[in-house]
Design an enzyme around this catalytic site. Structure first.
Site, PDB file in Angstrom:
ATOM      1  N   HIS A  66     -22.740 -29.476   7.750  1.00  0.00           N
ATOM      2  CA  HIS A  66     -22.960 -29.219   6.051  1.00  0.00           C
ATOM      3  C   HIS A  66     -21.536 -29.248   5.530  1.00  0.00           C
ATOM      4  O   HIS A  66     -20.702 -28.654   6.343  1.00  0.00           O
ATOM      5  CB  HIS A  66     -23.623 -28.140   5.640  1.00  0.00           C
ATOM      6  CG  HIS A  66     -24.931 -27.847   6.118  1.00  0.00           C
ATOM      7  ND1 HIS A  66     -26.094 -28.671   5.359  1.00  0.00           N
ATOM      8  CD2 HIS A  66     -25.624 -27.639   7.127  1.00  0.00           C
ATOM      9  CE1 HIS A  66     -27.203 -28.523   5.883  1.00  0.00           C
ATOM     10  NE2 HIS A  66     -27.134 -27.918   7.019  1.00  0.00           N
ATOM     11  N   HIS A  83     -23.032 -17.616   6.310  1.00  0.00           N
ATOM     12  CA  HIS A  83     -21.633 -17.783   5.700  1.00  0.00           C
ATOM     13  C   HIS A  83     -21.139 -16.432   5.017  1.00  0.00           C
ATOM     14  O   HIS A  83     -21.913 -15.762   4.208  1.00  0.00           O
ATOM     15  CB  HIS A  83     -21.685 -18.832   4.216  1.00  0.00           C
ATOM     16  CG  HIS A  83     -19.966 -19.086   3.978  1.00  0.00           C
ATOM     17  ND1 HIS A  83     -19.836 -19.382   2.783  1.00  0.00           N
ATOM     18  CD2 HIS A  83     -18.900 -18.897   4.651  1.00  0.00           C
ATOM     19  CE1 HIS A  83     -18.776 -19.669   2.476  1.00  0.00           C
ATOM     20  NE2 HIS A  83     -18.047 -19.090   3.587  1.00  0.00           N
TER      21      HIS A  83
END
Length: 384
Positions: free
Chosen positions: A292, A335
């Site tokens: 990504h 994240h």
């Protein structure tokens, strides 16, 4: 709304006249001894006079009466607006909020300004460095009232209900899935057609820009042509009962009275304007092989800090898109960041956001509790 006209572009040198007064803009100079139609010339500056050309922001307004004609400002209740970030102790926990309650019109009438509530922020309005995030919940239009923010720019994100925003430059209709930016010093009023709710990102001292595209090239993300600023529109209206100008200055609110509508600009030109943008026009850039891309690839607008490559705030969206890639887990990776990802500042939550609103989702952490380990110490790479 039928009949509204817009000018296309981002940061352009625009010019616009209300068609009822052709030739309202002076030719060949900004401040002639006598302006067409007996108008007053007024410059609105959004930067220092000596800023380099790419950062120099100003517009010339030709109006029936100058904006300086008003009674002195007096302090006014600020409600739940604040720029004080030490109301509660720091809290490092992950937070999210349930939908904020819109007051019922049968119980109380709340317009856009009265419905502003500060959720979190950081920095200082006096040094004009920092940001604040507000929510608005309202159910009625602003009547003979306008708002002017001296502290910074408002990026408004409607979530429920359309906003008809009248500015000194003209009118904009802003619906859910659109955003608008009202830059510092611009007077505006908001009409609603029913219960309305949304978010406001405020930046102190900086202005929103389009992010640099780098190796993406000349086109992509939010394209300049899709931004719209209003065409000139004016009203020559006396208000014998008094028109209220609300000014946000150093985090506090002040009000002043005048006997005429401030939306009396017959023509204008310059590059310092309000504008809107429809998020469906965002050209998504995505991975076509594996993994990504970082979320910065979804930046619509950025407000730069004085540190190269670092923004005070980024406005980022995650629109519908194809997400096809080889050997890649469909949802993005976990994240962890040292501070909020949209800003280098540590934002403090206000007492209203943490306690008073009673919309903090205290069960948020439970959504991660069912995660389990898939670790297998006996796993070995397959032989090719």
């Amino acid at each position: 709304m039928a009949g509204l006209k817009y000018l296309s572009g981002f940061g352009n040198e625009f010019s616009s006249e209300d068609p009822r007064c052709p030739g309202a803009l002076p030719e060949g100079q900004n401040n002639p001894q006598v302006c067409p139609y007996g108008l007053y010339a007024e410059q609105l500056s959004g930067s220092a006079f000596t800023c380099p050309r790419p950062a120099n922001k100003r517009s010339w307004l030709y109006r029936i009466l100058p904006s300086v004609k008003h009674k002195p400002f007096s302090p006014a209740p600020r409600g739940h607006l604040t720029d004080t970030w030490d109301q509660v102790k720091p809290d490092p926990n992950q937070m999210r909020w349930l939908p904020f309650t819109i007051p019922a019109s049968s119980e109380t009438q709340v317009d856009f300004v009265a419905g502003l509530h500060t959720l979190c922020g950081a920095g200082d309005t006096r040094t004009r460095s920092g940001i604040a995030i507000h929510v608005y919940t309202c159910n009625t239009s602003m009547v003979d009232r306008c708002f002017n923010n001296s502290d910074g720019d408002f990026l408004i994100v409607p979530q429920q209900g359309e906003l008809l925003i009248t500015t000194e430059f003209g009118k904009m209709l802003v619906e859910p899935n659109e955003i608008c930016v009202i830059q510092a010093g611009m007077r505006f009023s908001v009409d609603v057609s029913g219960p309305s709710r949304g978010y406001v990102l405020e930046v102190y001292g900086a202005h929103f820009e389009l992010p640099d595209l780098g190796p993406i090239g000349a086109n992509g993300l939010a394209n300049p042509r899709d931004f719209l600023c209003p065409a000139a529109w004016y009203e020559d209206r006396e208000v014998s009962t008094g028109y209220t100008v609300i000014n946000k200055y150093q985090g506090a609110l002040f009000t002043s009275q005048q006997d005429y509508s401030p939306f009396n600009v017959v023509g204008w030109h310059g590059n310092y304007t309000p504008y809107k943008y429809h998020l469906e026009n965002f050209m998504v850039i995505n991975s076509v092989a594996f993994d990504h891309a970082d979320p910065s690839i979804f930046t619509v607008l950025t407000a730069r800090s004085t540190r190269p490559g670092v923004a005070i705030a980024d406005f980022v969206i995650f629109p519908p898109r194809w997400g096809v890639a080889d050997r890649t887990f469909r949802p993005p990776y976990y994240h962890r960041v040292n501070g909020p990802p949209i800003s280098p500042l540590f934002m403090a939550v206000t007492k209203w956001g943490l306690e008073t609103c009673q919309r903090l989702d205290k069960s948020y952490s439970q959504c991660w509790e069912n995660l389990r380990s898939h670790f297998n110490p006996n796993w070995r790479p397959s032989k090719q």
